[in-house]
Design a protein around this motif. Sequence first.
Motif, short mmCIF file in Angstrom:
data_model
loop_
_atom_site.label_atom_id
_atom_site.label_comp_id
_atom_site.label_asym_id
_atom_site.label_seq_id
_atom_site.Cartn_x
_atom_site.Cartn_y
_atom_site.Cartn_z
N HIS A 106 21.57 55.85 17.30
CA HIS A 106 22.40 54.66 17.35
C HIS A 106 21.82 53.57 16.46
O HIS A 106 20.66 53.64 16.04
CB HIS A 106 22.55 54.13 18.78
N VAL A 107 22.65 52.59 16.18
CA VAL A 107 22.22 51.41 15.43
C VAL A 107 22.34 50.21 16.36
O VAL A 107 23.35 50.02 17.03
CB VAL A 107 23.10 51.19 14.18
N ARG A 108 21.27 49.42 16.41
CA ARG A 108 21.27 48.21 17.25
C ARG A 108 21.70 47.04 16.38
O ARG A 108 21.06 46.72 15.37
CB ARG A 108 19.90 47.99 17.85
N VAL A 109 22.80 46.39 16.78
CA VAL A 109 23.39 45.31 15.99
C VAL A 109 23.24 44.00 16.74
O VAL A 109 23.69 43.86 17.88
CB VAL A 109 24.89 45.58 15.72
N GLN A 110 22.58 43.03 16.10
CA GLN A 110 22.47 41.69 16.68
C GLN A 110 23.59 40.84 16.13
O GLN A 110 23.79 40.75 14.91
CB GLN A 110 21.12 41.07 16.34
N VAL A 111 24.33 40.22 17.04
CA VAL A 111 25.51 39.43 16.67
C VAL A 111 25.33 37.99 17.14
O VAL A 111 24.94 37.75 18.29
CB VAL A 111 26.79 40.03 17.29
N ARG A 112 25.61 37.03 16.25
CA ARG A 112 25.64 35.62 16.63
C ARG A 112 27.10 35.25 16.92
O ARG A 112 27.94 35.24 16.04
CB ARG A 112 25.09 34.76 15.49
N LEU A 113 27.38 34.97 18.21
CA LEU A 113 28.73 34.61 18.61
C LEU A 113 29.07 33.21 18.13
O LEU A 113 28.18 32.39 17.86
CB LEU A 113 28.88 34.69 20.13
N GLU A 114 30.37 32.91 18.07
CA GLU A 114 30.79 31.56 17.68
C GLU A 114 30.35 30.52 18.70
O GLU A 114 30.28 29.33 18.39
CB GLU A 114 32.31 31.52 17.50
N THR A 115 30.03 30.95 19.93
CA THR A 115 29.52 30.04 20.94
C THR A 115 28.06 29.68 20.69
O THR A 115 27.50 28.82 21.39
CB THR A 115 29.64 30.68 22.34
N GLY A 116 27.41 30.36 19.73
CA GLY A 116 26.02 30.10 19.42
C GLY A 116 25.05 31.07 20.07
O GLY A 116 23.85 31.04 19.77
N GLU A 117 25.53 31.92 20.96
CA GLU A 117 24.67 32.89 21.64
C GLU A 117 24.44 34.11 20.77
O GLU A 117 25.31 34.49 19.97
CB GLU A 117 25.30 33.33 22.95
N ASP A 118 23.27 34.74 20.93
CA ASP A 118 22.97 36.01 20.28
C ASP A 118 23.09 37.14 21.30
O ASP A 118 22.57 37.02 22.41
CB ASP A 118 21.55 36.01 19.71
N VAL A 119 23.79 38.20 20.93
CA VAL A 119 23.90 39.38 21.78
C VAL A 119 23.55 40.61 20.95
O VAL A 119 23.55 40.57 19.72
CB VAL A 119 25.32 39.53 22.37
N VAL A 120 23.23 41.70 21.66
CA VAL A 120 22.84 42.94 21.00
C VAL A 120 23.73 44.06 21.49
O VAL A 120 23.93 44.23 22.70
CB VAL A 120 21.37 43.28 21.29
N ALA A 121 24.28 44.83 20.55
CA ALA A 121 25.15 45.96 20.89
C ALA A 121 24.65 47.21 20.17
O ALA A 121 24.11 47.13 19.06
CB ALA A 121 26.59 45.66 20.49
N ASP A 122 24.82 48.36 20.82
CA ASP A 122 24.48 49.64 20.21
C ASP A 122 25.75 50.36 19.78
O ASP A 122 26.70 50.49 20.56
CB ASP A 122 23.72 50.53 21.20
N VAL A 123 25.75 50.84 18.53
CA VAL A 123 26.89 51.60 18.01
C VAL A 123 26.36 52.90 17.43
O VAL A 123 25.18 53.00 17.07
CB VAL A 123 27.65 50.80 16.93
N PRO A 124 27.20 53.95 17.33
CA PRO A 124 26.74 55.21 16.75
C PRO A 124 26.21 55.01 15.34
O PRO A 124 26.75 54.22 14.56
CB PRO A 124 28.03 56.07 16.76
N SER A 125 25.15 55.73 15.00
CA SER A 125 24.53 55.54 13.70
C SER A 125 25.47 55.91 12.55
O SER A 125 25.29 55.42 11.43
CB SER A 125 23.25 56.36 13.60
N ALA A 126 26.47 56.73 12.80
CA ALA A 126 27.44 57.08 11.76
C ALA A 126 28.21 55.85 11.28
O ALA A 126 28.78 55.85 10.18
CB ALA A 126 28.41 58.14 12.27
#
Length: 372
Positions: free
Chosen positions: A323-343
């Motif tokens: 998997h690939v771990r993706v760090q996302v900065r939301l428009e609210t200013g919070e950072d979250v982390v999501a896992d998606v398939p490496s493909a």
Amino acid sequence: MSSLAFETPERLVPVADQPHIRVSGVGKRFSGNVAVDGVSLDLARGEFVTLLGASGCGKTTLLRIIAGFVAADTGRVHCGGRDVTGQPPAQRRMGLVFQSYALFPTKTVAQNIGFSSHIRSVPRVEAQARVRELAALVELDQLLDRYPHELSGGQQQRVALARALACDPEVLLLDEPMSALDARIRAKLRIDLRRLVSRLGITTLYVTHDQEEAFALSDRVAVMSRGRIEQIGTPAEIYHRPATRFIAEFVGMSNLVTGRATEHGVAVDGGFWPANLPRTIEKGRTVTLLYRPEHLGLVAPARAAVAAGMPGRVEMTTFCGAHVRVQVRLETGEDVVADVPSALHADYRKGQPVCVVPDADNAWILPDGSRP
């Protein structure tokens, strides 16, 4: 492999519903500092339990108290229904594998394995048979004439394990025995160790700071912090249903959201997190939700503008194999982390817009009183 049989003296016949190991209110201080703070813990016969925690949390001290190498200031230790609190290690019928293995450098593999038979004055023929049997069990029967410095780290670990089993223990205690090994060898030895103790049906208490190791090996995991057990449960319970905020943040990667309870989730300033909240939670009450990275979906950039979720932008990606771990900065200013398939790695680059879609069915509500 040979079939190893352990003797069970009459006085150790299991009593129905009686734990094999019972630790009751055990406490220990060193120079006024609390190392173990009133810990109580039960292990069923044949159970594999791991003490998991950061360095200095008290897990090794607790293990050594159970083994008899450290005297507790308070509390009792029972094994097989016997109070062993005041007994020396040699009388507790417990095998201990040290972090450093503590092999005798001037003794061969055979002599290391047979050391306990030697000090107990076991007849030579019987002792040699025991060594061969144990060596075959841990697949070292072709290396009996070698010395520790001639062995790999994994082979040394197996010698230490065989030596711990040579005293015919009721209980096996292991203090971070794989911490010095590389990841590939650790992964193999985890499988070997779990298969071996399951085959022997031996009660096992294991100490580690490695979460993956604890989850892979254990029937139950006891997470320790500041000398106390914060939570004990199956690996799935610890990971998916942490009892406190500390557990949620210590185990795995976590996305924690605090907001106001609504009918279908939690409202935060500028956003909404869906969750199936119990009816007992009053609307408007402040609650904290846990979403593991695999429970946050990401909508690809091309569809982000029309997706039903929380918009944001990719800050960073980390390739983790499957998997690939993706760090996302939301428009609210919070950072979250999501896992998606490496493909899908190429779909998420720094700065690209995405939409975060939480899985309401897998949101976990942290119990009241979760400490920060």
